[in-house]
Design an enzyme around this catalytic site. Sequence first.
Site, PDB file in Angstrom:
ATOM      1  N   ARG B 142       0.938  -1.266   0.016  1.00 29.44           N
ATOM      2  CA  ARG B 142       0.050   0.203   0.105  1.00 29.44           C
ATOM      3  C   ARG B 142       0.830   1.394   0.001  1.00 29.44           C
ATOM      4  O   ARG B 142       0.501   2.230  -0.435  1.00 29.44           O
ATOM      5  CB  ARG B 142      -1.089   0.100   1.185  1.00 29.44           C
ATOM      6  CG  ARG B 142      -2.097  -1.267   0.868  1.00 29.44           C
ATOM      7  CD  ARG B 142      -3.293  -1.066   2.169  1.00 29.44           C
ATOM      8  NE  ARG B 142      -2.563  -1.648   3.203  1.00 29.44           N
ATOM      9  CZ  ARG B 142      -2.658  -2.963   3.560  1.00 29.44           C
ATOM     10  NH1 ARG B 142      -3.363  -3.660   2.927  1.00 29.44           N
ATOM     11  NH2 ARG B 142      -2.152  -3.231   4.628  1.00 29.44           N
ATOM     12  N   GLU B 179       3.450 -10.142  14.664  1.00 28.46           N
ATOM     13  CA  GLU B 179       3.087 -10.558  16.023  1.00 28.46           C
ATOM     14  C   GLU B 179       3.435 -12.054  16.321  1.00 28.46           C
ATOM     15  O   GLU B 179       3.882 -12.351  17.386  1.00 28.46           O
ATOM     16  CB  GLU B 179       1.498 -10.370  15.852  1.00 28.46           C
ATOM     17  CG  GLU B 179       0.967 -10.734  16.897  1.00 28.46           C
ATOM     18  CD  GLU B 179      -0.774 -10.537  17.150  1.00 28.46           C
ATOM     19  OE1 GLU B 179      -1.437 -10.671  17.931  1.00 28.46           O
ATOM     20  OE2 GLU B 179      -1.188 -10.343  15.943  1.00 28.46           O
TER      21      GLU B 179
END
Lengths: 193, 255
Positions: B142, B179
């Site tokens: 993006r 994560e």
Amino acid sequence: MVEMFAAENGLKGDARLQAISNAIRVVPHFPKQGIMFQDITTLLLDHKAFKNTVDIFVDRYKDMDISVVAGVEARGFMFGPTIALAIGAKFVPLRKPKKLPGEVIAEAYELEYGSDCLEMHVGAVEAGERAIVIDDLVATGGTLSAAISLLERVGAEVVECACVIGLREVKGQRRLNGKPLYILVEPREIDSC
Amino acid sequence: MLQRALIFSSSNPICSQLSTTAPPDNTVFPKRNGGWIIPFSSYQLPAFRFRNYRRTLLPPLCSASDSAANRPNMASQDEQDPRISNISSAIRVIPDFPKPGIIFQDITTLLLDTKAFRDTIDLFVERYRGKDISVVAGIEARGFIFGPPIALAIGAKFVPMRKPNKLPGEVLSEEYSLEYGKDTMEMHVDAVKAGERALIIDDLVATGGTLSAAIRLLECVGVHVVECACVIELPELKGRERLGGKPLFVLLSST
């Protein structure tokens, strides 16, 4: 023939095209032996050539009542948004599976070995809109063909596909569902320096 | 839901400084007393302007029963760039993507709003034009949407920072934490030169892991990272603190 090279369609002798071609780096044997990879990242480093690339597309499409610029992940993202902004169109990313978070429609397409899938958000494009599809390079046309299908499935009209680089069709063999294709330059075999 | 607009003020000379006089119309500042500017739209449900989109009816995170401290301060409304609230309302929030509990900020709807998308780019271009920035590095994928229009407008080159094995030439690699597990970011070694001044662009900053990998890649070859710039920040994830002291500029903040 559905494909048009810029130099043969209104931009004969345009010096910008040679500079764009020269700014593209050829990387031999990537991603595998025998492939002469056309690396557009060096074009993005040449501000003038990059700007000229975008300007050529903008000049072509700005008066064609285009409301959608669809860009194919990921290198289509590098060219599409600037074109969209300049012509007042929306930018619609066409992505690999599971990247788009909302409801999507998907279209499978063939790779040399196996298949892949392109997705578009439902609701991004409305029926009747006029669209162009942008990618950095066209080879077999498989990805562009999937992109055209996605847009047509929601009732958009694909006016043209546009690529910076494209090979000449071999005996008319390119899967584009009959849509016109506009290409700026041909691939180079090796770097000249 | 997106509630606020803020600018992070730092000692970097190109960042806006807190001012005690009335700012120009297009300037974005934090509130003078250190609180947050909350635009009107924070009390409204997200408004989808595109007929074919589903309405996502989420309760606003900031409700009318909040304390007086959170109510919009009318005077400070004038300090917020008027373009910000349209940008905010053009972004779609999608719950439980990519997994339950995550509220995903979907910028693809911003890209469908030609004025809001143009305003987003303009806000960055206004900040960075004329500041001798020669490199705009965008993070896959993006960052590839916002970076090139900014680069072209300010006269800089665009350098894509990519997932492994996508860039064909000689690359530098930097590992960073996710994560669960790790990922790697790559940059072409000859894309940049020592001494160049760079921005790093992405759509959103969460933990700051991706941005900090990009900073390390650029600094490793002697590039001066002037600032990181994102459309959206998730401040609770404290990404801002993980940028090695580099300043971060965002248009919107979301909790």
